[in-house]
Write a protein that holds these residues in place. Structure first.
Motif, mmCIF file in Angstrom:
data_model
loop_
_atom_site.group_PDB
_atom_site.id
_atom_site.type_symbol
_atom_site.label_atom_id
_atom_site.label_comp_id
_atom_site.label_asym_id
_atom_site.label_seq_id
_atom_site.Cartn_x
_atom_site.Cartn_y
_atom_site.Cartn_z
ATOM 1 N N THR A 101 0.836 -1.198 0.000
ATOM 2 C CA THR A 101 0.000 0.000 0.000
ATOM 3 C C THR A 101 0.877 1.258 0.000
ATOM 4 N N ALA A 102 1.930 1.225 0.809
ATOM 5 C CA ALA A 102 2.827 2.383 0.893
ATOM 6 C C ALA A 102 3.563 2.590 -0.429
ATOM 7 N N LEU A 103 4.069 1.489 -0.976
ATOM 8 C CA LEU A 103 4.843 1.594 -2.217
ATOM 9 C C LEU A 103 3.969 2.149 -3.341
ATOM 10 N N ASN A 104 2.761 1.638 -3.456
ATOM 11 C CA ASN A 104 1.893 2.105 -4.533
ATOM 12 C C ASN A 104 1.432 3.544 -4.304
ATOM 13 N N ALA A 105 1.244 3.912 -3.050
ATOM 14 C CA ALA A 105 0.877 5.314 -2.767
ATOM 15 C C ALA A 105 2.007 6.234 -3.218
ATOM 16 N N GLN A 106 3.237 5.845 -2.931
ATOM 17 C CA GLN A 106 4.384 6.663 -3.363
ATOM 18 C C GLN A 106 4.469 6.723 -4.882
ATOM 19 N N ARG A 107 4.249 5.579 -5.503
ATOM 20 C CA ARG A 107 4.342 5.547 -6.966
ATOM 21 C C ARG A 107 3.276 6.438 -7.599
ATOM 22 N N ARG A 108 2.065 6.338 -7.073
ATOM 23 C CA ARG A 108 0.988 7.192 -7.611
ATOM 24 C C ARG A 108 1.340 8.664 -7.434
ATOM 25 N N ALA A 109 1.870 9.009 -6.258
ATOM 26 C CA ALA A 109 2.203 10.406 -5.986
ATOM 27 C C ALA A 109 3.281 10.910 -6.949
ATOM 28 N N ARG A 110 4.127 10.004 -7.418
ATOM 29 C CA ARG A 110 5.179 10.403 -8.352
ATOM 30 C C ARG A 110 4.747 10.266 -9.806
ATOM 31 N N GLY A 111 3.486 9.873 -10.002
ATOM 32 C CA GLY A 111 2.976 9.715 -11.365
ATOM 33 C C GLY A 111 3.472 8.446 -12.031
ATOM 34 N N GLU A 112 3.900 7.451 -11.235
ATOM 35 C CA GLU A 112 4.363 6.187 -11.813
ATOM 36 C C GLU A 112 3.259 5.138 -11.734
ATOM 37 N N ALA A 113 3.413 4.084 -12.535
ATOM 38 C CA ALA A 113 2.440 2.996 -12.508
ATOM 39 C C ALA A 113 2.589 2.205 -11.211
ATOM 40 N N GLU A 114 1.483 1.629 -10.733
ATOM 41 C CA GLU A 114 1.557 0.800 -9.526
ATOM 42 C C GLU A 114 2.317 -0.485 -9.832
ATOM 43 N N ILE A 115 2.907 -1.046 -8.796
ATOM 44 C CA ILE A 115 3.628 -2.310 -8.963
ATOM 45 C C ILE A 115 2.596 -3.441 -9.039
ATOM 46 N N THR A 116 2.838 -4.424 -9.906
ATOM 47 C CA THR A 116 1.888 -5.540 -9.999
ATOM 48 C C THR A 116 2.139 -6.504 -8.840
ATOM 49 N N ALA A 117 1.138 -7.333 -8.563
ATOM 50 C CA ALA A 117 1.260 -8.270 -7.438
ATOM 51 C C ALA A 117 2.452 -9.221 -7.610
ATOM 52 N N PRO A 118 2.631 -9.842 -8.807
ATOM 53 C CA PRO A 118 3.787 -10.749 -8.948
ATOM 54 C C PRO A 118 5.130 -10.030 -8.795
ATOM 55 N N GLU A 119 5.234 -8.836 -9.373
ATOM 56 C CA GLU A 119 6.478 -8.064 -9.232
ATOM 57 C C GLU A 119 6.766 -7.768 -7.766
ATOM 58 N N PHE A 120 5.691 -7.388 -7.077
ATOM 59 C CA PHE A 120 5.846 -7.017 -5.672
ATOM 60 C C PHE A 120 6.309 -8.211 -4.845
ATOM 61 N N LEU A 121 5.666 -9.360 -5.067
ATOM 62 C CA LEU A 121 6.014 -10.544 -4.275
ATOM 63 C C LEU A 121 7.445 -10.992 -4.549
ATOM 64 N N LYS A 122 7.847 -10.867 -5.803
ATOM 65 C CA LYS A 122 9.214 -11.239 -6.167
ATOM 66 C C LYS A 122 10.203 -10.338 -5.416
ATOM 67 N N LEU A 123 9.916 -9.037 -5.445
ATOM 68 C CA LEU A 123 10.773 -8.067 -4.750
ATOM 69 C C LEU A 123 10.840 -8.371 -3.253
ATOM 70 N N ALA A 124 9.661 -8.684 -2.684
ATOM 71 C CA ALA A 124 9.593 -8.947 -1.241
ATOM 72 C C ALA A 124 10.400 -10.196 -0.888
ATOM 73 N N ARG A 125 10.338 -11.209 -1.763
ATOM 74 C CA ARG A 125 11.093 -12.442 -1.490
ATOM 75 C C ARG A 125 12.592 -12.182 -1.511
ATOM 76 N N VAL A 126 13.045 -11.445 -2.517
ATOM 77 C CA VAL A 126 14.479 -11.173 -2.648
ATOM 78 C C VAL A 126 14.974 -10.349 -1.462
ATOM 79 N N LYS A 127 14.250 -9.270 -1.162
ATOM 80 C CA LYS A 127 14.722 -8.355 -0.116
ATOM 81 C C LYS A 127 14.647 -8.996 1.275
ATOM 82 N N SER A 128 13.613 -9.809 1.502
ATOM 83 C CA SER A 128 13.519 -10.430 2.823
ATOM 84 C C SER A 128 14.603 -11.488 2.992
ATOM 85 N N ALA A 129 14.955 -12.181 1.909
ATOM 86 C CA ALA A 129 16.035 -13.168 1.988
ATOM 87 C C ALA A 129 17.348 -12.460 2.318
#
Lengths: 248, 340
Positions: A101-129
């Motif tokens: 929710t935070a990431l997409n709010a920031q992206r919207r505020a910057r005029g960027e597209a929201e992150i898709t669910a698969p992209e987000f989960l992939k990012l979360a897996r990499v960063k949490s590892a």
């Protein structure tokens, strides 16, 4: 990057910051050290726009833009991130939901597209590892029932996923054992880059063995009373803050 | 004194008023000066909220008769019960629900009104030994309607009754549940949600009477009120003499999101047995400012942070709904109201 000039701020009518000036250029890591009650946390809240922290004079800008005129979420969208000394528990909101929710709010505020669910989960897996956080933990309510060390790791995970430009770490080492301190520091160091800058607020020199600063400032009595290279942190560790408190 | 007798006798003097202790926060006599004409028979308008989830949909429009719900021993069923009020008349509806030994029923009940009607619905729900019932009530009344739902529930030994009431209020709305709890391994869960805006009023009143040993009751009601809305929660648990080893826990928590909104709460434990574990918790407050700032520091706007935290607050109740389809319907309904 960050430029703070003659900043005055008060809380409940009591002056805490009394003419603080500070410049943190892009690519650099600056440490702020100081005794309890010097105004370290106040500085972090004033820079991020918390209610109740009233700016009574001076200025603070990020890349020339007046930070103080912006709402907290607008500052976040421009890349200001605060790692809280005491991260909040958010009952009922899974960590993944909160971060997305935070990431997409920031992206919207910057005029960027929201992150898709698969992209987000992939990012979360990499960063949490990277941060040795069990991915299953991200499905639980954010910080609820987490240990002090887990909460701090969760702060760094959010930082890694939101990819801010200006990072403020408020007493990030408190509550961490040596292993956790190393993991957290590695996470922070991975974000060092020529486009980013960091302000590391700490009471002890210990953290600065892991996150090596370019500059060290002493905050006492609401002002920066001394600045120097990394050696200043060692000097403080050896001799304490007393000299500076008197100067303030 | 009841709305039902006032409607039946066409006599406003029989309306409950603030002088009646049970009704002091939901005064009907002060509000309804003249009872409207009896409602005319009508057809239900659109579909009900749970139609897709039940093979058996029963509708009472403007007080029309509904066949009693009877689930034979050992059977499993999902029944949608719609109480529809069309127009601005007065009417009464009543239905009996009987669930046989070991039978399972999901009762999906909805209140749907479209104008300033005045109505009472009375239900008598009886669970035989070992019966399991999940009752989900979605009360989406018109802002001008006056609606009372009164359910009398009788549990058999080892029966399980789990109820979730979700309401958005009306001019006056009261959802009352009275449960006779025999103990003996029977389990009762009574949950509620109210989401109130504008001048909505919603009253969730429960009375649970434990008459035998070894009974379990768990209650959780949560509300969010804004504008000039008013939420009322009255929860009473009575433990009769001899109903030892009763375990009863009641919680009511409300968020008040504006200065002019109001929440009145009365949790009551009346215990006449010696060996019991009973507790109640009650909180009424605002959203946590620290948590709001935390969310905003991460990039959420004030509005987004508020709705995330509010949905999470209510989510604790909604997540307890056992029936997947009903939980999804309620979840979407809650999200729509909180984000709207």
């Amino acid at each position: 990057m960050l430029s703070v000039s003659n900043l005055h701020a008060s809380v409940d009518g009591k002056a805490i910051l009394k003419g603080l000036s500070l410049d943190v250029p892009a690519g650099e890591v600056h440490a702020i050290m100081g005794p309890n009650g010097a105004g370290k946390s106040t500085l972090s809240y004033v820079l991020t726009g918390r209610d109740g922290y009233e700016v009574t004079g001076g200025s603070a800008s990020l890349d020339g833009e007046d930070l103080l005129a912006l709402a907290p979420d607008q500052r976040a969208a421009r890349g200001v991130f605060l790692s809280f000394q005491y991260p909040l528990e958010i009952p009922g909101v899974p960590a993944l939901t909160f971060i997305r929710t935070a990431l997409n709010a920031q992206r919207r505020a910057r005029g960027e597209a929201e992150i898709t669910a698969p992209e987000f989960l992939k990012l979360a897996r990499v960063k949490s590892a990277d941060l040795k956080i069990d991915f299953e933990m991200l499905k639980r309510a954010l910080n609820v029932g987490f240990s002090g060390g887990e909460k701090k790791r969760m702060e760094i995970l959010q930082m890694a996923m939101l990819s801010p430009r200006f990072l403020i770490l408020d007493e990030t080492d408190s509550g961490l054992d040596i292993d956790a301190l190393r993991i957290v520091s590695d996470g922070v160091n991975a974000l060092r880059s020529p486009e980013r800058a960091m302000l590391v607020i700490t009471h002890y020199q210990r953290l600065l063995d892991y996150i090596k600063p370019d500059r060290v400032h002493v905050l006492a009595g609401g002002r920066i009373v001394a600045s120097g290279g990394p050696e200043l942190a060692h000097e403080l560790e050896a001799n304490g803050y007393e000299r500076y408190e008197q100067a303030a | 004194m009841s709305l039902a007798s006032a409607i039946r006798d066409r006599d406003v003097a029989e309306l409950p008023s603030k002088r009646d202790e049970d009704w002091r926060w939901t005064d009907l006599r002060g509000l309804v000066r003249v009872l409207p004409e009896p409602s005319r028979p009508a057809n239900p308008s659109s579909a009900g909220p749970f139609d897709a989830l039940a093979g058996d949909v029963r509708v009472s429009t403007n007080g029309g008769t509904v066949t009693p719900v009877v689930i034979a021993a050992g059977e499993t069923a999902a029944v949608a019960l719609r109480f529809v009020s069309r127009g601005a008349g007065a009417h009464l509806a009543a239905v009996d629900v009987t669930v046989g030994a070991g039978a399972r029923l999901v009762l999906l009940e909805s209140y749907e009104s479209d104008e300033a009607s005045v109505a009472q619905v009375s239900l008598a729900i009886t669970l035989a030994s070992g019966a399991i019932v999940e009752r989900i009530v979605l009360a989406q009344d018109d802002a001008e309607a006056v609606c009372v739902s009164y359910a009398q529930v009788v549990l058999g030994p080892s029966a399980k009754f789990h109820q979730t009431i979700v309401a958005c209020g009306a001019r006056r709305q009261r959802l009352e549940t009275r449960v006779l709890h025999p103990g003996g391994g029977a389990e009762l869960r009574l949950d509620g949600v109210y989401l109130l805006a504008n001048k909505a009023h919603s009253d969730q009143t429960t009375v649970v009477t434990h008459t035998g040993t070894d009974g379990l009751t768990v209650q959780l009601t949560k509300g969010v009120v804004r504008d000039q809305a008013r939420g009322v929660f009255q929860g009473k648990i009575v433990v009769d003499e001899g109903a030892d080893r009763t375990d009863a826990r009641m919680g009511h928590h409300a968020l008040i999101l504006s200065d002019r909104a109001e929440v009145d709460a009365k949790p009551e434990l009346e215990i006449y047995a010696d060996d019991v574990a009973c507790a109640h918790g009650n909180t009424v407050g605002a959203l946590d400012e620290d948590a709001l700032f935390y969310a905003r520091q991460r990039g959420m706007s004030q509005a987004e942070a508020r709705s995330l935290l509010t949905e999470a607050f209510i989510g604790e109740v909604v997540d307890h709904i056992g029936h997947d389809g009903a939980r999804e319907v309620v979840c979407a309904w809650v999200a729509e109201r909180l984000r709207g």
